[in-house]
Structures are given as structure tokens and as C-alpha cells.
Design an enzyme around this catalytic site. Sequence first.
Site, PDB file in Angstrom:
ATOM      1  CD  GLU A 145      -2.864  -1.069   0.031  1.00 21.23           C
ATOM      2  OE1 GLU A 145      -3.091   0.023  -0.522  1.00 21.23           O
ATOM      3  OE2 GLU A 145      -3.310  -2.139  -0.385  1.00 21.23           O
ATOM      4  CG  ASP A 208       2.902  -7.146  -6.035  1.00 20.97           C
ATOM      5  OD1 ASP A 208       2.181  -6.583  -5.191  1.00 20.97           O
ATOM      6  OD2 ASP A 208       2.474  -7.997  -6.839  1.00 20.97           O
TER       7      ASP A 208
HETATM    8 ZN   LIG Z   1      -2.192  -2.703  -5.057  1.00 23.75          ZN
END
Ligand SMILES: [Zn+2]
Length: 470
Positions: A145, A208
Amino acid sequence: MFSFSICSKQHLLWHRRAAQIGLLWLGCVLFFAVPSQAQRTQLKAPWNIYSPQTDVQVGKQNADLMARKLPLCNDPKVDAYLTMLGLRLVDKLPTRGVQYPWEFHCVNDKAINAFALPGGYVFVNRGAIEAADNESQLAAVMGHELSHVALRHGTAQASKAQLAQGAAGIFGGLFGGSSGGALLTQGVALGAGSVLLHYSRTDETQADVMGTQVLYDAGYDPRAMAQFFEKLQEETKGKNPPQFLSDHPNPDNRIERVDQEIDKLGGPPANGKRDSAEFEAIKREVLALPLAKRIAPVTAAGGGAPPPPPSSHFAEYQGSGYSLRYPDNWGETDQNGGASIAPSGGVVQGNSGDNALAYGMIISMTPLKSDPSDPGALGNATQQLIQDLQKSNANLRVVRQPGPVKLNGQPGLSTYLSNDSPVGGQETDWLITVIQPQGLLSFLCVAPQAAYSEYDKTFSAILDSVRLAK
Ligand SMILES: [Zn+2]
């Protein structure tokens, strides 16, 4: 990128050749010294027409709205833990020199989800804490996030939407659009909120990869990132796929890409942190939290409770070219040189799903079409503004024609209008206009007709407090 072995082979060759290549030696020594820095994937934030300040502004508007709409855990221990963990990750997050305000909230929702608004307003569902096997897995979802924030993916998506929609823009003008005939506030709109949280698969891969780097740099075992996504994919096989995946579309080879990044970082660290006693204590705390009662959305048109009475304590607001004071239990939002000031519950969801101001004040600045020193300028510009408003509010009618008033000693006009209220029935709109060097400054005071007398005094007090820049 150079790998360790290529570098050392070239070393030998160069060594045999000549001393003049000594400089290249130095280059190789640097690569030896920081192999993981040299090899990790360098991430470039996508194209964005907004400034980081806009990220903070629009993020805060939406975060305030979310904090009213969502059932929060309201557990200081849990919020403090999320803040501690979040800031530990932020410390390793490349924000390119931007200071974000960072706020972390626990949401009392069992769905496995977390989201971050632009500017660093992070909401973590209790479901995500409960689903995490250890601290590193929770750190993984938070690291993902935070990476969306650092790479400014929300406003990058908004930039694309803006390009597609043209000048009107998704954040709109102060009076843009119409909702059930009511006057709209600006982009506080949930519509904007959803654009801000809809990422592309490329965004997901970037988050990621950066999240994995942040985990690694913060001393966590970065394999937790892949583990958490495996867990989500496991859940996907059930009846209710995790909410997380509706906002964060699963890119291809998600887990492989995380593993690849761990390789680039030189493999999992030998003593990567996986869990902590604090996490286990917080997880127990969260599991014991009572379930949230389904709270009635404050934004439901018609059915919502009216806002609490205006406070008699006032807060200061500094606008562009003016200042004013407003009840300290109201909130203000800035947009495009204008602002809206409204009580909690004053912004409601209109029929078309847009946000509409039912109670409060909208302040805007409209450029003048004529010479400001022309004696008719104020009257003409006020009529023009009303006509513009009528274009998007078909039922807007003038109830009392413009009459002279003084605002902070300057000549202005006072006009009363009526319109359909987004909470049902009619609303009264009191419009005060005054000419300023930048254009026509207008204050539009809005309340349902039935409640108007309760707000009249507050609107007058706010207008009395207006100080115009000299
Ligand atoms: Zn995401």
C-alpha cells in the site's frame, strides 16, 4: 545490470591490460560494495499531471469521508501499532523527497483488505490483521500500500481519467455537474475516490516490487510478500474472493515476480524478521474486538440523520485572498482556489451517486468577463454566475433578487435562491457575491428549507468573520 561474476571476469582482463583503466576498477569496486543496490529493480512513477500537494489534499478529503463512512476499530492500541509498523516501513520507502502526512487507521471489517489514499492515508481492515500469520505478512500488505502512495498511483490513474474526460476533469469545478438538482461540492466525490483506488496491473507489479524492497530494507523476510498473496489466491477459490483483489487486480506471475526481486536483492536475508510479540498481542486484541454494527451511511440521501448543531467555537480558515471563521465541528475542503465548509453529514450522496452539499457553504472564485472597475460589474457577474448554476441545476430559482450588502466593508450583493435539496424537499441557497482583483468571489450558503432558520445565524456569523485581502 552488471552481475558480480561479469564484473570480476572483466577485472582480470583489465588488470592484465594497462593501468590507464584504473578508473574502471573503481567502478567495479563500487558494484562489489553495494551489489543489492545496483541490482534491485529501479521503479519509475507513472505519468502524473498532479503535484504531490494535490495527492495530500485529495487524499485528505477522501480520508475524512472514509473515516465517517467506514466502521473504524476505534482501538488506540491497534492504531498505535499500525502507525509504528507503518512508519518503520515508511522509513525505507523512497518518496523522492516528498513528506507525506501518513495516517494509519484500523477498519472494523472482517474482509481481507487494506487501502491507501494518495498522500499517505492508510486504512487496514481487521480482516487483514487476522489473516496475517505473522508481522512480516502484515508488513507485506502495508508495504504494498505504501508503495502505491510513494509511486503516486492514485493520482496517476486520475491523470489518465482527466485526459480522457477533457478540461472538465474528474475533480471538476466547484459547481460542476448536478445531482438531483442539488449543488455539488467538488471532487470530495466518492467517484474521485474510486478512481484513486483503481490500479492497473502494472501499478500492482510496481507496488509488489517496491513493497518487497521496503520489507527487505526494513529487516523483514521479504518472502512474506509472496506468502500473503498466496493466501489471497487461496481465498479467491472460495465463494467470496477477497475485496483486496477488486481494488488491486492480480497481475500475471505475481508471486514469481516477488521471488525474482528477492533474488535480485541477493536472496532472503539470513536473519529476516518474521514475527513479534507486539503483533501477536495486537492480533489477539483485534480478534476480540466486537463486530461493527452496520452503520447507516451518513451519505444516504433522504434517510441520513441531520448534522449535529453547529458548534459555537470557531476555527480559522485561510482561503486564497480571504480568511474566515467557521464552527469548529465543521470541516473544510479546498479545491481549485475555492473551498467548501460543511458539518459532518452535510455532504450526502445524490441520486446519481455523486456527492451533493445539503448543509454548508461553498466558496468559489469566478473570473470576470468585464472590467472590474465598471459600475455594473458586480451585478453582471452575479447574474452570470446564477445563469451558470442554473445550467446544471434545472430547478434553481431566484427567490429574492440581488440586493446590496457590505462584506468586510466592501460592496456586495445578497441573493436568495431555492433548489431541490438532495435530502428531499426544497433547500434555501443564500448567495453573497463581491468583486475581488482575481474575479467574483461568491459564498453560497446551503441548507434544507425546513432547517434553514437553524443555520441562518451560523451563516451570518461566518460571513461577518470574512476578511478580504486588501
Ligand atoms: Zn495494489
